[in-house]
Design a protein around this motif. Structure first.
Motif, PDB file in Angstrom:
ATOM      1  N   ALA A  90       0.824  -1.216   0.000  1.00  0.00           N
ATOM      2  CA  ALA A  90       0.000   0.000   0.000  1.00  0.00           C
ATOM      3  C   ALA A  90       0.854   1.260   0.000  1.00  0.00           C
ATOM      4  O   ALA A  90       0.494   2.254  -0.631  1.00  0.00           O
ATOM      5  N   MET A  91       1.982   1.231   0.691  1.00  0.00           N
ATOM      6  CA  MET A  91       2.870   2.393   0.695  1.00  0.00           C
ATOM      7  C   MET A  91       3.401   2.691  -0.707  1.00  0.00           C
ATOM      8  O   MET A  91       3.590   3.845  -1.068  1.00  0.00           O
ATOM      9  N   PHE A  92       3.636   1.648  -1.491  1.00  0.00           N
ATOM     10  CA  PHE A  92       4.136   1.828  -2.853  1.00  0.00           C
ATOM     11  C   PHE A  92       3.052   2.262  -3.838  1.00  0.00           C
ATOM     12  O   PHE A  92       3.351   2.919  -4.833  1.00  0.00           O
ATOM     13  N   VAL A  93       1.808   1.841  -3.597  1.00  0.00           N
ATOM     14  CA  VAL A  93       0.772   2.065  -4.613  1.00  0.00           C
ATOM     15  C   VAL A  93      -0.221   3.166  -4.266  1.00  0.00           C
ATOM     16  O   VAL A  93      -1.037   3.522  -5.114  1.00  0.00           O
ATOM     17  N   ARG A  94      -0.154   3.715  -3.076  1.00  0.00           N
ATOM     18  CA  ARG A  94      -1.167   4.712  -2.718  1.00  0.00           C
ATOM     19  C   ARG A  94      -1.092   5.899  -3.680  1.00  0.00           C
ATOM     20  O   ARG A  94      -0.018   6.374  -4.032  1.00  0.00           O
ATOM     21  N   GLY A  95      -2.252   6.324  -4.104  1.00  0.00           N
ATOM     22  CA  GLY A  95      -2.370   7.443  -5.019  1.00  0.00           C
ATOM     23  C   GLY A  95      -2.115   7.103  -6.473  1.00  0.00           C
ATOM     24  O   GLY A  95      -2.163   7.969  -7.332  1.00  0.00           O
ATOM     25  N   SER A  98      -5.130   2.332 -10.996  1.00  0.00           N
ATOM     26  CA  SER A  98      -5.301   0.885 -10.819  1.00  0.00           C
ATOM     27  C   SER A  98      -4.286   0.093 -11.633  1.00  0.00           C
ATOM     28  O   SER A  98      -3.717  -0.878 -11.149  1.00  0.00           O
ATOM     29  N   GLY A  99      -4.069   0.503 -12.882  1.00  0.00           N
ATOM     30  CA  GLY A  99      -3.129  -0.212 -13.747  1.00  0.00           C
ATOM     31  C   GLY A  99      -1.701  -0.136 -13.241  1.00  0.00           C
ATOM     32  O   GLY A  99      -0.990  -1.147 -13.202  1.00  0.00           O
ATOM     33  N   THR A 100      -1.285   1.053 -12.843  1.00  0.00           N
ATOM     34  CA  THR A 100       0.071   1.223 -12.305  1.00  0.00           C
ATOM     35  C   THR A 100       0.224   0.447 -11.009  1.00  0.00           C
ATOM     36  O   THR A 100       1.244  -0.213 -10.787  1.00  0.00           O
ATOM     37  N   ALA A 102      -1.363  -2.238 -10.102  1.00  0.00           N
ATOM     38  CA  ALA A 102      -1.306  -3.667 -10.405  1.00  0.00           C
ATOM     39  C   ALA A 102       0.094  -4.065 -10.861  1.00  0.00           C
ATOM     40  O   ALA A 102       0.624  -5.109 -10.441  1.00  0.00           O
ATOM     41  N   MET A 103       0.711  -3.240 -11.691  1.00  0.00           N
ATOM     42  CA  MET A 103       2.081  -3.528 -12.152  1.00  0.00           C
ATOM     43  C   MET A 103       3.063  -3.498 -10.975  1.00  0.00           C
ATOM     44  O   MET A 103       3.902  -4.391 -10.853  1.00  0.00           O
ATOM     45  N   ILE A 104       2.948  -2.478 -10.130  1.00  0.00           N
ATOM     46  CA  ILE A 104       3.824  -2.384  -8.962  1.00  0.00           C
ATOM     47  C   ILE A 104       3.602  -3.591  -8.056  1.00  0.00           C
ATOM     48  O   ILE A 104       4.550  -4.188  -7.541  1.00  0.00           O
ATOM     49  N   GLY A 105       2.349  -3.975  -7.853  1.00  0.00           N
ATOM     50  CA  GLY A 105       2.031  -5.132  -7.020  1.00  0.00           C
ATOM     51  C   GLY A 105       2.617  -6.418  -7.574  1.00  0.00           C
ATOM     52  O   GLY A 105       3.159  -7.240  -6.823  1.00  0.00           O
ATOM     53  N   ALA A 106       2.514  -6.600  -8.885  1.00  0.00           N
ATOM     54  CA  ALA A 106       3.073  -7.803  -9.509  1.00  0.00           C
ATOM     55  C   ALA A 106       4.584  -7.860  -9.322  1.00  0.00           C
ATOM     56  O   ALA A 106       5.141  -8.920  -8.992  1.00  0.00           O
ATOM     57  N   VAL A 107       5.262  -6.723  -9.506  1.00  0.00           N
ATOM     58  CA  VAL A 107       6.717  -6.674  -9.298  1.00  0.00           C
ATOM     59  C   VAL A 107       7.039  -6.941  -7.821  1.00  0.00           C
ATOM     60  O   VAL A 107       7.974  -7.687  -7.508  1.00  0.00           O
ATOM     61  N   PHE A 108       6.248  -6.365  -6.915  1.00  0.00           N
ATOM     62  CA  PHE A 108       6.446  -6.623  -5.486  1.00  0.00           C
ATOM     63  C   PHE A 108       6.340  -8.116  -5.210  1.00  0.00           C
ATOM     64  O   PHE A 108       7.150  -8.687  -4.472  1.00  0.00           O
ATOM     65  N   GLY A 109       5.335  -8.779  -5.778  1.00  0.00           N
ATOM     66  CA  GLY A 109       5.162 -10.218  -5.585  1.00  0.00           C
ATOM     67  C   GLY A 109       6.357 -11.007  -6.079  1.00  0.00           C
ATOM     68  O   GLY A 109       6.804 -11.955  -5.418  1.00  0.00           O
ATOM     69  N   LEU A 110       6.895 -10.616  -7.222  1.00  0.00           N
ATOM     70  CA  LEU A 110       8.077 -11.300  -7.761  1.00  0.00           C
ATOM     71  C   LEU A 110       9.286 -11.093  -6.846  1.00  0.00           C
ATOM     72  O   LEU A 110      10.017 -12.049  -6.550  1.00  0.00           O
ATOM     73  N   VAL A 111       9.478  -9.879  -6.373  1.00  0.00           N
ATOM     74  CA  VAL A 111      10.587  -9.598  -5.447  1.00  0.00           C
ATOM     75  C   VAL A 111      10.395 -10.387  -4.153  1.00  0.00           C
ATOM     76  O   VAL A 111      11.350 -10.958  -3.609  1.00  0.00           O
ATOM     77  N   LEU A 112       9.166 -10.451  -3.665  1.00  0.00           N
ATOM     78  CA  LEU A 112       8.875 -11.221  -2.451  1.00  0.00           C
ATOM     79  C   LEU A 112       9.212 -12.695  -2.658  1.00  0.00           C
ATOM     80  O   LEU A 112       9.795 -13.337  -1.775  1.00  0.00           O
ATOM     81  N   TYR A 113       8.885 -13.239  -3.824  1.00  0.00           N
ATOM     82  CA  TYR A 113       9.245 -14.620  -4.139  1.00  0.00           C
ATOM     83  C   TYR A 113      10.765 -14.792  -4.059  1.00  0.00           C
ATOM     84  O   TYR A 113      11.257 -15.748  -3.450  1.00  0.00           O
ATOM     85  N   LEU A 114      11.505 -13.899  -4.694  1.00  0.00           N
ATOM     86  CA  LEU A 114      12.974 -14.006  -4.710  1.00  0.00           C
ATOM     87  C   LEU A 114      13.551 -13.932  -3.300  1.00  0.00           C
ATOM     88  O   LEU A 114      14.445 -14.710  -2.953  1.00  0.00           O
ATOM     89  N   VAL A 115      13.020 -13.038  -2.491  1.00  0.00           N
ATOM     90  CA  VAL A 115      13.492 -12.932  -1.101  1.00  0.00           C
ATOM     91  C   VAL A 115      13.172 -14.211  -0.340  1.00  0.00           C
ATOM     92  O   VAL A 115      14.033 -14.796   0.332  1.00  0.00           O
ATOM     93  N   THR A 146      -3.290  -7.705  -3.947  1.00  0.00           N
ATOM     94  CA  THR A 146      -3.139  -6.814  -2.801  1.00  0.00           C
ATOM     95  C   THR A 146      -3.119  -5.351  -3.240  1.00  0.00           C
ATOM     96  O   THR A 146      -3.809  -4.511  -2.660  1.00  0.00           O
ATOM     97  N   ALA A 147      -2.349  -5.057  -4.277  1.00  0.00           N
ATOM     98  CA  ALA A 147      -2.255  -3.677  -4.773  1.00  0.00           C
ATOM     99  C   ALA A 147      -3.597  -3.195  -5.309  1.00  0.00           C
ATOM    100  O   ALA A 147      -4.046  -2.084  -4.987  1.00  0.00           O
ATOM    101  N   ALA A 148      -4.235  -4.008  -6.136  1.00  0.00           N
ATOM    102  CA  ALA A 148      -5.523  -3.616  -6.714  1.00  0.00           C
ATOM    103  C   ALA A 148      -6.582  -3.439  -5.626  1.00  0.00           C
ATOM    104  O   ALA A 148      -7.377  -2.492  -5.672  1.00  0.00           O
ATOM    105  N   ALA A 149      -6.584  -4.331  -4.653  1.00  0.00           N
ATOM    106  CA  ALA A 149      -7.557  -4.233  -3.567  1.00  0.00           C
ATOM    107  C   ALA A 149      -7.327  -2.976  -2.743  1.00  0.00           C
ATOM    108  O   ALA A 149      -8.289  -2.287  -2.364  1.00  0.00           O
ATOM    109  N   TYR A 150      -6.070  -2.650  -2.465  1.00  0.00           N
ATOM    110  CA  TYR A 150      -5.794  -1.437  -1.686  1.00  0.00           C
ATOM    111  C   TYR A 150      -6.263  -0.193  -2.435  1.00  0.00           C
ATOM    112  O   TYR A 150      -6.922   0.669  -1.858  1.00  0.00           O
TER     113      TYR A 150
END
Length: 167
Positions: A90-95, A98-100, A102-115, A146-150
């Motif tokens: 939510a800190m990354f996607v606030r404001g 929706s499309g942006t 979702a993209m940020i959320g997808a990248v966050f998910g990929l980074v979370l997987y790698l971590v 998560t990003a889209a829902a927020y």
């Protein structure tokens, strides 16, 4: 003069937590279903890997069967982490649109997987066995949902309560 929209200025903690919990629910359902259907594994394997964070390696499969205690611990750990990750997303996607978001959320998910599956294997070595396309996809979907829902929940907050006309 402040030209930022209210969505940029305001942070809705409740929406962030709810979005993370929703993303976590979708993640868990997708992960368990795809492990069973696409990888021909036990759907109880992923929750056991999560439960092992708190219970130790003894709960890891085999057997990858249902155990209420293991599942309860897995869900507590999973949903606490999902809520925390929801706040971060939510800190990354606030404001954002929706499309942006979702993209940020997808990248966050990929980074979370790698971590989770590369960096944290130093602490939780059993995560290495979860390095599959199913885990990658599930994490990307978590971030996206998560990003889209927020964004959806926070935009409702910015519009205020819905007025219902009374006659």
């Amino acid at each position: 003069m402040d030209t930022a929209s209210p969505a940029v200025r305001r942070f809705d903690l409740s929406a962030a937590i709810k979005a993370g919990l929703l993303g976590g629910l979708v993640f868990m359902m997708l992960e368990m279903m795809l492990v069973a259907v696409a990888l021909a594994g036990s759907p109880w394997g992923p929750p056991r890997m999560i439960a092992a964070i708190g219970m130790g390696k003894a709960v890891l499969p085999p057997p990858a069967t249902f155990d209420a205690g293991v599942m309860a611990v897995a869900m507590v750990i999973h949903f606490v982490l999902s809520a925390i990750y929801g706040i971060i997303v939510a800190m990354f996607v606030r404001g954002r649109s929706s499309g942006t978001a979702a993209m940020i959320g997808a990248v966050f998910g990929l980074v979370l997987y790698l971590v989770n599956f590369y960096a944290l294997t130093a602490i939780f070595p059993w995560f290495a066995m979860g390095r599959t396309w199913v885990s990658i996809l599930s994490h990307i979907v978590f971030g996206l949902v998560t990003a889209a829902a927020y964004v959806a929940m926070a935009s409702r907050m910015d519009r205020g309560p819905i007025a219902i006309p009374v006659r």
